[in-house]
Design an enzyme around this catalytic site. Structure first.
Site, PDB file in Angstrom:
ATOM      1  N   HIS A  67       0.865  -1.184   0.000  1.00  0.00           N
ATOM      2  CA  HIS A  67       0.000   0.000   0.000  1.00  0.00           C
ATOM      3  C   HIS A  67       0.904   1.237   0.000  1.00  0.00           C
ATOM      4  O   HIS A  67       1.956   1.225   0.658  1.00  0.00           O
ATOM      5  CB  HIS A  67      -0.837   0.077   1.298  1.00  0.00           C
ATOM      6  CG  HIS A  67      -2.108  -0.707   1.290  1.00  0.00           C
ATOM      7  ND1 HIS A  67      -2.569  -1.351   2.419  1.00  0.00           N
ATOM      8  CD2 HIS A  67      -3.041  -0.916   0.324  1.00  0.00           C
ATOM      9  CE1 HIS A  67      -3.732  -1.935   2.131  1.00  0.00           C
ATOM     10  NE2 HIS A  67      -4.036  -1.690   0.877  1.00  0.00           N
TER      11      HIS A  67
ATOM     12  N   CYS B  20      -2.296   2.776   9.171  1.00  0.00           N
ATOM     13  CA  CYS B  20      -3.292   1.804   8.712  1.00  0.00           C
ATOM     14  C   CYS B  20      -4.532   1.790   9.607  1.00  0.00           C
ATOM     15  O   CYS B  20      -5.629   1.497   9.144  1.00  0.00           O
ATOM     16  CB  CYS B  20      -2.708   0.391   8.709  1.00  0.00           C
ATOM     17  SG  CYS B  20      -1.366   0.147   7.568  1.00  0.00           S
TER      18      CYS B  20
HETATM   19  N1  ARG Z   1      -3.784  -7.215   6.505  1.00  0.00           N
HETATM   20  C1  ARG Z   1      -4.200  -6.003   5.875  1.00  0.00           C
HETATM   21  C2  ARG Z   1      -4.139  -6.153   4.367  1.00  0.00           C
HETATM   22  O1  ARG Z   1      -3.225  -6.773   3.891  1.00  0.00           O
HETATM   23  C3  ARG Z   1      -3.325  -4.878   6.339  1.00  0.00           C
HETATM   24  C4  ARG Z   1      -3.787  -3.536   5.843  1.00  0.00           C
HETATM   25  C5  ARG Z   1      -2.892  -2.438   6.271  1.00  0.00           C
HETATM   26  N2  ARG Z   1      -3.451  -1.180   5.965  1.00  0.00           N
HETATM   27  C6  ARG Z   1      -2.802  -0.179   5.354  1.00  0.00           C
HETATM   28  N3  ARG Z   1      -3.408   0.958   5.248  1.00  0.00           N
HETATM   29  N4  ARG Z   1      -1.611  -0.324   4.848  1.00  0.00           N
HETATM   30  O2  ARG Z   1      -4.986  -5.696   3.657  1.00  0.00           O
END
Ligand code: ARG
Length: 265
Positions: free
Chosen positions: A162, A256
């Site tokens: 991300h 996150c």
């Molecule tokens: N386990 C989640 C995923 O892989 C983690 C999300 C983390 N969020 C972020 N904004 N980077 O989707």
């Protein structure tokens, strides 16, 4: 300027599937510790004078704690998320409902996008990541709905799946980022847009140090990102370290867990 954040208590947090390289279902996670660490993050925001609103966690959605992925809210308009993996699919409508119920103009997305995980709104532009989750077509969809210029950036390292795992806004005009997470062309774009950026090294990126939240004065950041913390202090920022090691087992950090609500409707 106090900010308004939306958060989701990790009452159903587990690591039971793997959709990014940080997640190891066989290793599990300690939910009580995750909740305590999350409470520490919420308290840090409140101590800084920011407002925290909560969305009800939904059973069976262990990643719902990562509120950043729930939407992108700019100028009081909420652009909904559409998740790349089915495991997180129902989170999109759940977050969108929170905004609809409160009267925000919302856009149900046609294209795959994971909210503020891949969209970071600065004062004049929205930076948008693609490569692992959010589709390029969603960048265009967000631009049309929000009326803000969207700058697309390509992510190339699966650990930084991300945009918010590799870059954060310092003050709405300047950013901190980990260059190697981006394609060559996107690195050039970032150098051009932010000649004075804080560049982080691999060690800080690997503890999700770039998954930080800054209000322009204070930076809430994973405590293990020691070099980055030092550089931020050198630049005059107040550093507020938090420990979210348990949530990192799902690939998440402070940012996150935090969806910023910009501009009331
Ligand atoms: N386990 C989640 C995923 O892989 C983690 C999300 C983390 N969020 C972020 N904004 N980077 O989707």
């Amino acid at each position: 300027m106090p900010k308004h954040f939306l958060m989701c208590r990790p009452e159903h947090f587990t690591v039971e599937y793997a959709i990014n390289p940080w997640m190891r279902p066989e290793a599990g996670a300690d939910r009580d510790l995750a909740i305590r660490q999350w409470e520490g993050l919420k308290a840090a925001y409140e101590n800084l004078g920011h407002k925290v609103s909560l969305i009800d966690p939904v059973e069976g959605l262990p990643d719902m704690v990562f509120a950043a992925n729930g939407a992108l809210v700019v100028g009081g308009r909420a652009y909904g998320a559409r998740f790349a993996y089915p495991q997180r699919g129902p989170e999109g409508p759940a977050y969108l409902r929170w905004f609809t119920d409160r009267g925000y103009p919302v856009r149900e997305p046609e294209h795959v996008n994971e909210g503020e995980g891949d969209f970071l709104a600065l004062d004049d532009v929205v930076l948008a990541g693609t490569g692992f989750r959010t589709h390029l077509a969603a960048h265009q969809e967000a631009q049309e709905f929000l009326g803000r210029p969207v700058v697309s950036l390509s992510l190339v390292d699966p650990r930084f799946y991300h945009l918010d795992t590799a870059l954060f806004s310092l003050d709405g005009r300047n950013v901190a980022y980990f260059p190697d997470a981006f394609s060559q062309g996107s690195q050039e774009v970032l150098r051009r847009l932010f000649p004075d950026a804080v560049l982080a090294g691999a060690a800080d990126a690997e503890v999700l140090g770039l998954n930080a939240v800054s209000d322009g004065t204070n930076v809430v950041i994973n405590s293990e990102a020691v070099d980055l913390r030092r550089e931020l202090e050198r630049r005059g920022y107040e550093v507020i370290p938090v420990d979210l090691s348990e949530l990192r087992k799902a690939g998440g950090g402070p940012k996150c867990c935090t969806l910023e609500i910009r501009g009331e409707f």
